[in-house]
Design an enzyme around this catalytic site. Sequence first.
Site: not given
Length: 433
Positions: A274-275
């Site tokens: 993700s991030l």
Amino acid sequence: MQGSALTLISLLWLGVAIADESLPQTRLKFGDVKAQTLTFQLTGEYVTAIRPEADNEIELLYDPSSDSSTSTLKAIPTAVYRPESYEAIDRARYSSRAEAKSIPIQWHETWVLGPDVTDRHTLGQLARMSSNAYHLPGQKQWRDLDPSWNINNSFPFGWDNAEDGFRGFVFQSEDNSTVVLSIKGTTLQGPTSRKDKLNDNLLFSCCCARVDFSWIFSTVCDCYSWSPLHNRCDDPCLSAALIKDSLFYSIGTKLVRDLRVLYPFANIWLVGHSLGGSLASLLGSTFGLPAVAFEAPGERMAAHRLHLPLPPPNYPPKLPRVPATHVYNNADPIPQGACTGIASPCAQVGYALETRCHLGKTIVYDTVGRFGWHVDVRKHRIDGLILDVLDAEGLWPDGEAGEEREVPTAREEAECVDCFKWEFGHFKKCPIG
């Protein structure tokens, strides 16, 4: 460097020779690097004590009697492009942001050992490393890399300060030839949640996380420029918002520089979910290091707003040659920029994850076609990707020709466009610098 840097005491425990980062690096040709299987262990020999009254506080104790546990990954020769110096990168970024001038950078092609992203086991192991960036050894969510794994052998970073946000783990091969930096992604509830959300909304929204007029008090920067005909956003304002030292990209560049000094002769890989995956890709593009990102939002626009000089493009499709590989399943709306709009699950919890274009190449698992999954934000979890997708036996659809492979082919996103409903420019009439 913030709370997330490797401390001097940690370096002494590791017993790693420290070299001068400014020394010239040898550039290798294709024939100088051979494919091989790497045996990995976690860096350092530590016992992690978790205080029961405060789950986010940890204590690291050196344990010289700990045995090393191993896992294997496949590595292949990989071409990377590195800048003449990192000072040149800093100068070019400043000139682009403050003076609106482009300074040419000399890029050097070199061959290193990078992860074999065509190998299912290697992807599964890297995904497990990405998952472990969210947890501490001893917690039930920690994932073993192989049957002989010993959770006592770990080296976390960024856990000494609950509010820093930039967290993860460092893994290394037994012969110190390869180091894997695993970066944590977004945590919805926890001590890092506030900064996680700030970074998400700055990096992956079209304009300061302004979804519609109702978000006027929820934006993360003041770059929206009103117009009766268009959605307008001020580019210099966005760039200024993304250069704060407290943002994860800035912290990450310092950590990678430290690792390059710590391991001057090692191959360094970056991974994350993700991030964390997007940050791994951005940092890999900056330093010319192989990166593998799992279920990550599109970071190509963020690279532009960070004014990152990128290597020369391929011809065609004229995309920069960065050593990043993105891996996601097509039932996850977040890496596809499809969790958008005021009624979306992302917006309902305060996230504007609107970008979908990625750097490097992308491996897409067709879980919609093979498993009949529906697009659902719950398919974004790294655990589901590991157990239901990467560990799944059998072949996956690959392309429009009806071919099937154990791992789909990595492809560039040549026709991708972000935020096409927005107009970007210098609208606020304030100084660029």
